[in-house]
Design an enzyme around this catalytic site. Sequence first.
Site, PDB file in Angstrom:
ATOM      1  N   ASP A   1       0.881  -1.161   0.000  1.00 27.14           N
ATOM      2  CA  ASP A   1       0.000   0.000   0.000  1.00 27.14           C
ATOM      3  C   ASP A   1       0.928   1.223   0.000  1.00 27.14           C
ATOM      4  OD1 ASP A   1      -2.310   1.580   0.276  1.00 27.14           O
ATOM      5  OD2 ASP A   1      -2.003   1.680   2.442  1.00 27.14           O
TER       6      ASP A   1
ATOM      7  N   ASP B   1      -1.640  -0.961   5.835  1.00 25.71           N
ATOM      8  CA  ASP B   1      -1.916  -0.465   7.181  1.00 25.71           C
ATOM      9  C   ASP B   1      -3.368  -0.079   7.415  1.00 25.71           C
ATOM     10  OD1 ASP B   1      -1.944   1.740   5.503  1.00 25.71           O
ATOM     11  OD2 ASP B   1      -1.218   3.102   7.054  1.00 25.71           O
TER      12      ASP B   1
ATOM     13  N   ASP C   1      -7.188  -2.651   3.232  1.00 25.13           N
ATOM     14  CA  ASP C   1      -6.231  -3.679   2.802  1.00 25.13           C
ATOM     15  C   ASP C   1      -6.591  -5.065   3.328  1.00 25.13           C
ATOM     16  OD1 ASP C   1      -4.525  -1.727   1.567  1.00 25.13           O
ATOM     17  OD2 ASP C   1      -3.751  -1.204   3.543  1.00 25.13           O
TER      18      ASP C   1
END
Length: 1111
Positions: free
Chosen positions: A495, A857, A861
């Site tokens: 990410d 995080d 996700d």
Amino acid sequence: MGDRFEKGQHALLNEGEENEMEIFGYRTHGCRKTLCLAGSIFSFGILPLVFYWRPAWYVWANCIPCSLQEADVVLLRTTDEFQTYSWKKVMWIYLSALNSAVGLTPDHPLITDEEYIINRAITKPDLKVRCIKVQKIRYVWNNLEGQFQKIGSLEDWLSSAKIHLKFGSGLTKEEQEIRRLICGPNTIDVEITPIWKLLIKEVLNPFYIFQLFSVCLWFTEDYKEYAFAIIIMSTISIALTVYDLREQSVKLHRLVESHNSITVSVCGRKAGAQELESRFLVPGDLLILTGNKVQMPCDAILIDGSCVVDEGMLTGESIPVTKTPLLKMDGSAPWKTQSEADYKRHVLFCGTEVIQAKGACSGTVRAVVLQTGFNTAKGDLVRSILYPKPMNFKLYRDAIRFLLCLVGTATIGMVYTLCVYVLSGLKSDFIFQEPLQEVVKKALDVITIAVPPALPAALTTGIIYAQRRLKKRGIFCLSPQRINVCGQLNLVCFDKTGTLTRDGLDLWGVVPCDKNGFQEVHSFASGRALPWGPLCAAMASCHSLILLDETIQGDPLDLKMFEATTWEMATSGDDFHVKGVPAHAMVVKPCKTASQVPVEGIAILHQFPFSSALQRMTVIVQEMGGDRMAFMKGAPEKVASFCQPETVPTTFVSELQIYTTQGFRVIALAYKKLEMDHHTTALMRDKVESDLIFLGLLILENRLKEETRPVLEELISARIRTVMITGDNLQTAITVARKSGMVSESQKVILIEANEATASSSASISWKLVEEKKHIAYGNQDNYINIREEVSDNSREGSYHFALSGKSFQVISQHFSSLLPKILINGTIFARMSPGQKSSLVEEFQKLDYFVGMCGDGANDCGALKMAHAGISLSEQEASVASPFTSKTPNIECVPHLIKEGRAALVTSFCMFKYMALYSMIQYVGVLLLYWETNSLSNYQFLFQDLAITTLIGVTMNLNGAYPKLVPFRPAGRLVSPPLLLSVILNILLSLAMHIVGFILVQRQPWYSMEMQSACTVQNKSISKLTISPAAPGKNGSYSDFTSFENTTIWFLGTINCITVALIFSKGKPFRQPTYTNYIFVLVLVIQLGVCLFILFADIPELYRRLDTNT
């Protein structure tokens, strides 16, 4: 297979969706059920155990095939490569319970209207509904269409007009009660799994059942010591697994607990507005949204008013999103296709937070409940955590195959044992004949020798040591078995926001421009305020920020830009009177300390919001006591195209390139004066956005975390692919990819854009080099990118990278699926990806045989973290529940550490597997040779090999830590591979040769006698000191009253061989620390060898009697 199905017996559930399944109808058969019950009793519980491991066998044994309409049991099979079976009972929901309250009858108008799935599911005149519950989703039997359909959502075919007409005034109390009963509660229930359930599930693992069999057999043979050792090791292993599973269950329960206790305001058709607990909501209910900071308990379609929503839970970017109402439009097309913009602009998703709700003319904000419970966006996220796809790791498949080979070998040994002992009973009378039960025990014992029961414990110790080492580095593991998988990772997805970069953008400076071209850069780091002018006004007003609870919120880019001006924001009150400015307009004012600003403030009259497709946003503003103006900000090339050519500096391209090549994010600003006599809402966008005056460039940087670049360089040098998957802007993602080293300076980025099919054109795909402006359409033979020419280093693999958005990824997946694998091979940057698209992308990579790691995080996700072979969360919130690994250190340094430990653990597992298999084969060969003489090893001989040698080696061989350098190749991922198999087979053959040579040589010695009592009567001086007494019964129940030269030879050879093999199979570099650094292991081997030599050469008759050896 399909030809054998009865009519209506087979169908597809969730066709075309990610969780697609085949469904088969079965009816319970009384006679078959009775036979299975009898079989369960007579097999002492073995048959139910087999049915537990093989659910399909249970259904086939107890039921007969029938149509789904008549079925009382359904068999489900996933359509993926694993073809996993499960079964569910068909349940009935009885509407008769509502008779007293609602007065339902078969001819009631609510029942007879068969326009909706709920009504089609009701069987008349009984007023009951057939349903099944699969993975938390309820499916009802549609009597009209003859299939099971998902319930808990509004029908997709509804038009916007139908939604307004049917649900715009709310549901009646009767409709609510019926829907509540059939759809179930609006809850995302994740119960904490009881410890006893987890314990039973773990204990019923086939290998633990085999261990139970082994332990029972050993107790009957008085082989208690090793049986207790196995019990202790297995108990510790089971306890650790149950503890981990319980912790995960508690975490997930706490995550969703608050969702189920929200109070909402619901408007009924007759009852009016009333307060209600969110668990009572049903699809079609009309929600009244009041106040700010409201958590959405369901998915809902906004039909009146507007909302500002924080969708951070879904997108990972905490940027307020404005939701607009679904307008009532003519036509019968589904509401999702009627909207010009993305239909999601009208949907308030479950789990997101409504920051601000603004009513329209009616004064209230209204939304129709679209989906409830596990059908919602948050429910789908939780389901992806609860029911992840099985992990396809070849090591575990190979391990099972290898064990089956050992079982096959054991079966041969069993047959051999029975033959030898049966034939020995037919020989001359002076040969001692074994009782039948002892022969059976000997035969069964061969299985426990060939298939080592200590194998799971031995493999677990290596993983436990790796887990402890990771914990010291602040990496916590929820799924220890995944540590081995980390050793095979060859692609890691990251990410962006909060993972590779710090949160948000930082304003570096602004480059003003005038008639003479670009001026000197104005840096905000100096603390010097930007002089008043159109550029300062543009920065203060050209944004989509909102004021909430005296706090300014919005896009981080807009926020940084506005903060740099040091201006203030306010909302005009009712007493605010400026010509052309409505009440409650957003007003920006210079701060009190600002000097030389000739205006009191600027009122923002109208916004043309930012669109990633248009790459710009425009506002119409009114200076208080001054002019009306339009300001535009957006992609530099796009803004420049709307400006008067003479106002754009001639050095525009070169100046822009200076900053973009350094990795800065560049935004251009422009403005124009407007006529005062036009009403702002009447102005067309294309008229406002023309003949603008270019103002300058805004330079921002998305700062990387300090650790990002070194970690990515380490991974790339180890030939591990790095990919960025972000919900952020594509241009920002490309900039960060270049700055972080994910895309090197010499490599090109090719942007891929794909568009959905429209009424006038089919789906299309185009690509362009990011440095260039020309698009190349797919299928055009005249224009194409010749990669060999364009890339600067055509000999280098991966010298170009593809970048695309989530929308393009979706279109390519649907319409250009044959191109997708080719794109993914070089795809590096994926921007504007939704949580579902992130999961799909990870899955697509896995289909290309990549072992995928995912580091993120945010809650957005979660699906990808669970889908990946190894998910690493840098957050302790939602993501940590979905992820097998959680890092306390919020940067990506954990990734190489995890891969190193994974490689070390994987190599350790292979070493341990090979060692345990070889140790069992050494013992197996030795025992079968002794069986030839109807002899065997004693309990203490077995105990010395099993406990003092193998168990100690199993505990200490795994202590090698990971090698500090990440090498550019992976350890072997398959157990059944030529190099590994060859080493095991050659060692088995060597061991067999040693045993046979020893067995034959000892019989050729001059002092050896074939006579039965020779060992007890020989007066040879070399053995005259040996005291002979009846031996203790052996592990195999042998009641031999004599000792054997063959026994002694085979036992010593086997024991020394076990020690030697441990040293051979203990691997060091390049994946583990060298063997000599494992001091405990080396010390154990030295002591074991010393003890063996001591037993061989010392003269202690009592010790020999105990061990039952001859020296």
